[in-house]
Design an enzyme around this catalytic site. Structure first.
Site, PDB file in Angstrom:
ATOM      1  CB  SER A  48      18.963  30.450 -13.604  1.00 45.47           C
ATOM      2  OG  SER A  48      19.318  29.675 -14.727  1.00 45.47           O
TER       3      SER A  48
ATOM      4  CB  SER B  92      22.239  27.744 -11.930  1.00 49.48           C
ATOM      5  OG  SER B  92      21.049  28.314 -12.400  1.00 49.48           O
TER       6      SER B  92
ATOM      7  CE  LYS C 133      17.936  26.444 -13.626  1.00 46.48           C
ATOM      8  NZ  LYS C 133      19.273  26.763 -14.095  1.00 46.48           N
TER       9      LYS C 133
END
Length: 298
Positions: free
Chosen positions: A71, A132, A74
């Site tokens: 993640s 997240s 992101k």
């Protein structure tokens, strides 16, 4: 006669002072050199740290080896959104069932967005970066990609992610997803991810989001009412445990293991870096702390 003796005494005293000063000076010159700063050992398979003000490299460990990023992807998702021309952070996005279905099918981390709710772009960015949320990532990709179908818009958005990486001159980064749940070719390196984060941190909105520990969104329901969402807590534990921390983003996954892009400011100096493929949440935080301690002394 008395005057001469006094004068001699003064001269002798002065000589003693000069001699003593010379000895002290000589002692200072011959003192043992300070011990060299020991390079830290980290569990993570890859690491990189730089001075965010000067871009000087302060630490490397397999810094250019491509790895799955989880993640931490992101960071680029947020960067693409925040770089859109004429961006309206208060524009509302209606949460689609597709985003919810995606979370379930991938067993992905979630901001627990409710289908039918209207959520602002700003709220989606907090939902993306704090808990997240892959549902928030999907909503943003759908909103800011171009095309007549959702699949086309998502593909377009990922294309924007790759263009930004190329514009930064990164040759070891490729995105094939908006959230890090890749399809076989979603990768970056500690050095590249650090550069992405450094670039993203130029945005005041991005900086405000990633240093936030908790955020409560109030969304608009299908019927026009207001829903107060359960508070989103930032997954970056450094915000609570390392003085001066200002971001940035965690990541994890079966292939990525435990990742962390981190940044902190102390005494006017900001260091920023990345660890990839550490062994646990506590290990990635310990790795990051060691590297920041080292970087602040460099």
């Amino acid at each position: 006669m008395i005057t001469v003796i006094k004068g001699a005494r003064i001269r002798r005293a002065a000589a003693v002072v000069v001699t003593t000063g010379a000895v002290l000076a000589t002692g200072a010159l011959t003192a043992a050199p300070a011990q060299a700063l020991a390079t830290p050992t980290v569990v993570a398979k890859g690491g990189y740290v730089m001075n965010n003000g000067t871009a000087k490299t302060l630490y490397t460990k397999a810094a250019d080896t491509r790895r799955s990023t989880g993640s931490t992807t992101k960071i680029m998702t947020a960067k693409v959104v925040l770089s859109q021309p004429n961006l309206n952070l208060d524009a509302k996005v209606t949460i689609q069932k597709a985003y919810s279905d995606y979370i379930v099918s991938k067993n992905a981390s979630s901001a627990r967005l409710i289908v039918g709710d209207k959520v602002t772009v700003r709220q989606l960015l907090y939902g993306l970066m704090l808990p997240s949320g892959c549902d928030a990532a999907y909503a943003l990709a759908d909103k800011f990609g171009s095309g007549s179908t959702r699949a086309a818009r998502v593909k377009s958005f990922i294309g924007k992610m790759n263009k930004q990486a190329k514009d930064l001159g990164l040759t070891n980064t490729k995105f094939d997803s908006f959230d890090g749940i890749g399809n076989g070719s979603n990768y970056s390196t500690p050095r590249d991810l650090t550069k992405i984060a450094s670039s993203a941190m130029k945005s005041a909105n991005f900086r405000a989001i990633v240093k936030t520990k908790k955020y409560t969104a109030k969304t608009i329901t299908k019927t026009g009412g207001t829903r107060t969402m359960a508070a989103w807590t930032n997954t970056n534990g450094l915000l609570n445990s390392y003085s001066g921390t200002i971001g940035v983003k965690t990541g994890s996954g079966p292939e990525a293991k435990y990742c962390l892009v981190f940044a902190a400011t102390r005494n006017g100096k900001t260091v920023i870096g990345t660890v990839l493929a550490s062994s646990s949440i506590s290990a990635r935080e310990s790795d990051a702390k060691k590297l920041m301690d080292y970087a602040f002394k460099k």
